[in-house]
Design a protein around this motif. Structure first.
Motif, PDB file in Angstrom:
ATOM      1  N   ALA B 120       3.625  -7.909  29.510  1.00  0.00           N
ATOM      2  CA  ALA B 120       2.782  -9.102  29.354  1.00  0.00           C
ATOM      3  C   ALA B 120       1.802  -8.879  28.214  1.00  0.00           C
ATOM      4  N   THR B 122       1.097 -11.616  24.581  1.00  0.00           N
ATOM      5  CA  THR B 122       0.957 -13.060  24.355  1.00  0.00           C
ATOM      6  C   THR B 122       1.887 -13.812  25.300  1.00  0.00           C
ATOM      7  N   GLY B 123       3.112 -13.309  25.460  1.00  0.00           N
ATOM      8  CA  GLY B 123       4.077 -13.856  26.423  1.00  0.00           C
ATOM      9  C   GLY B 123       4.316 -12.840  27.535  1.00  0.00           C
ATOM     10  N   SER B 124       5.329 -13.075  28.360  1.00  0.00           N
ATOM     11  CA  SER B 124       5.658 -12.099  29.407  1.00  0.00           C
ATOM     12  C   SER B 124       7.139 -12.143  29.751  1.00  0.00           C
ATOM     13  N   TYR B 142       6.003 -20.077  26.221  1.00  0.00           N
ATOM     14  CA  TYR B 142       4.703 -20.608  26.645  1.00  0.00           C
ATOM     15  C   TYR B 142       4.777 -22.000  27.258  1.00  0.00           C
ATOM     16  N   ASP B 146       6.240 -17.624  31.104  1.00  0.00           N
ATOM     17  CA  ASP B 146       5.310 -16.609  30.603  1.00  0.00           C
ATOM     18  C   ASP B 146       4.136 -16.360  31.545  1.00  0.00           C
ATOM     19  N   SER B 149       0.812 -13.852  31.281  1.00  0.00           N
ATOM     20  CA  SER B 149       0.591 -13.526  29.867  1.00  0.00           C
ATOM     21  C   SER B 149      -0.812 -13.912  29.425  1.00  0.00           C
TER      22      SER B 149
END
Lengths: 294, 294
Positions: B120, B122-124, B142, B146, B149
């Motif tokens: 995790a 900016t995103g995940s 996003y 995500d 995140s």
């Protein structure tokens, strides 16, 4: 005989409609009309649209022009532009009023009465008017809000299907999603999703409404969830006004609220629980008709 | 003495690192390396990065090169590009392996063992490996997913503050939000939000983590909510494998999981409730170190 002109000047287009005895008799449309984004072009487009309309009625007298303009409340110094429009039509009528496009929708939806207006199409927003006190809720766009909107309905459907897939299950909505987005896997739908415009994404909500009406439970749950979020947004906006002598009229507008019976029914029943006497009407008429209620 | 090279070829940059006895001895970086987006440039950039590194060790022997490439599993016919790289370094070593950047992260995070990896930043995304069975969950970007995140933490904070404002209240996070986005009202923060890049939006999650550590309850709730969503994503991925003889190792990676103690603690405690014997490690080392575990 005299006529009145209502003008809805929005981000994508301008509509100017002439009314006699509350009946629309002619309409013109023109290029974009957001005064915050482009005041010069908006002024030019408005003069052109109204000019084309009044040409046809040289022998009749124009009683008034009501213009609802997108971006009016955020624009820094719109006065010179509004003056230019006023001056241009001085010989036709001096009774020209400028309001925001939101207030135009509010006056039209509520037929000039006090109350509330919920709009849900690609996005969503709620307005309130009690006397001179105007409030809004929501409308913060697809990344932060827009509950109950077509965009959010699609988003919830696709993300729910992905979540089920991640859990090794299949959503009953997956076949409908694959068919609509013309892809053979949810993974490819995701790639496609990020290339589409918001209206294109929102349009899928019609398909979700369709399978919901055929009895798909997941689709029904998504519509009811989004409807509940929007109903709560409306209820909290109502609560922000003094509750004694409040005018409990609510107009529902925008493609989702006009066309989606499950969402409509859910919002109405949720609101009636909190406010049994609330008077709810569906507003599908052009906002230019607001001129008939001022 | 021999050395090994690990290469992490990602969407924004390539890192190639030489290791002797598991210790990094030198590193080079280069332009983008997603083979799906630009196979020719990726091939050129990889040859350049690895070439610059091997130059320094002409007297030593290179035992192997492990290259993790973004887009490898989605690219249509990557074989000719991989062959070109193999041919180029034929005189140095024939032991060159290509895997996806995700598998590179998985091998590195779990030090070659079977188990799970949650990233995790900016995103995940979550990955699992048990023997030859690889699975993933999340990572749908996003707009659709995500969870946990940095981006989603900021989004929840800003939308919660807006929702409170719509209800006529003020969020305790509003002053922090206004300060960070350098705006005087939440309405202006919204306009700003839509102009920012996802990493810029995600970066605010550091500030939320900071006020959470100082005791801000709304911030703590947001972090715990996002951590719970990610923990559930991990648990459901674990459940998709046969439960007997499963290797319960979990590596946590990415800036949010490495640096945010509240999220870290919540994920660990949620997972320990379902899997008391789970072995959780934090992975903050470059993924090029995966070469030491093959």
């Amino acid at each position: 005989m005299s006529y009145a002109i209502g003008v809805d000047s929005g981000g994508t287009h301008i509509t100017a409609t002439a009314y006699k005895n509350h009946f629309p008799i002619a309409s013109t449309t023109n290029g974009p009309g957001n005064i915050l984004i482009d005041p010069n072009q908006t002024t030019k487009n408005l003069i052109e649209a109204i000019g084309n309309l009044v040409k046809k009625y040289s022998s009749d007298s124009c009683s008034c022009i009501l213009i609802g303009i997108a971006g009016l409340e955020s624009a820094k110094n719109p006065a010179p532009y509004l003056d230019e429009i006023k001056n241009h039509f001085r010989s036709i009528t001096t009774n020209i009023t400028f309001i925001s496009d939101a207030k135009l929708a509010l006056i039209n939806g509520l037929e000039g009465k006090d109350g509330f207006l919920a709009i849900a199409g690609t996005g969503s927003i709620v307005y309130g008017k009690q006397g001179n006190k105007y409030l809004r809720a929501g409308g913060w766009g697809y990344l932060l809000d827009d509950v109950g909107s077509g965009y959010r309905i699609t988003q919830e459907a696709v993300s729910t299907a992905l979540e089920k897939m991640d859990r090794g299950k299949q959503s009953s909505l997956t076949p409908t999603i694959l068919e609509y987005f013309r892809e053979d896997s949810l993974k490819n739908v995701v790639s496609r999703y990020y290339t589409l415009s918001r209206p294109e994404i929102a349009a899928f909500s019609l398909k979700i409404a369709h399978v919901a009406e055929q009895g798909n439970k997941e689709a029904i749950n998504i519509l009811i969830h989004q409807a509940t979020l929007l109903a709560n947004e409306i209820i909290y906006l109502i609560k922000r006004y003094p509750q004694n002598n409040i005018s409990l009229n609510l107009a529902l507008s925008g493609s989702v609220l006009i066309n989606n019976p499950i969402i409509q029914k859910e919002i109405i029943s949720t609101l009636k629980k909190s406010y049994p006497s609330i008077n709810i009407m569906i507003s599908s008429r052009s906002n230019t008709a607001a001129v008939n209620y001022i």
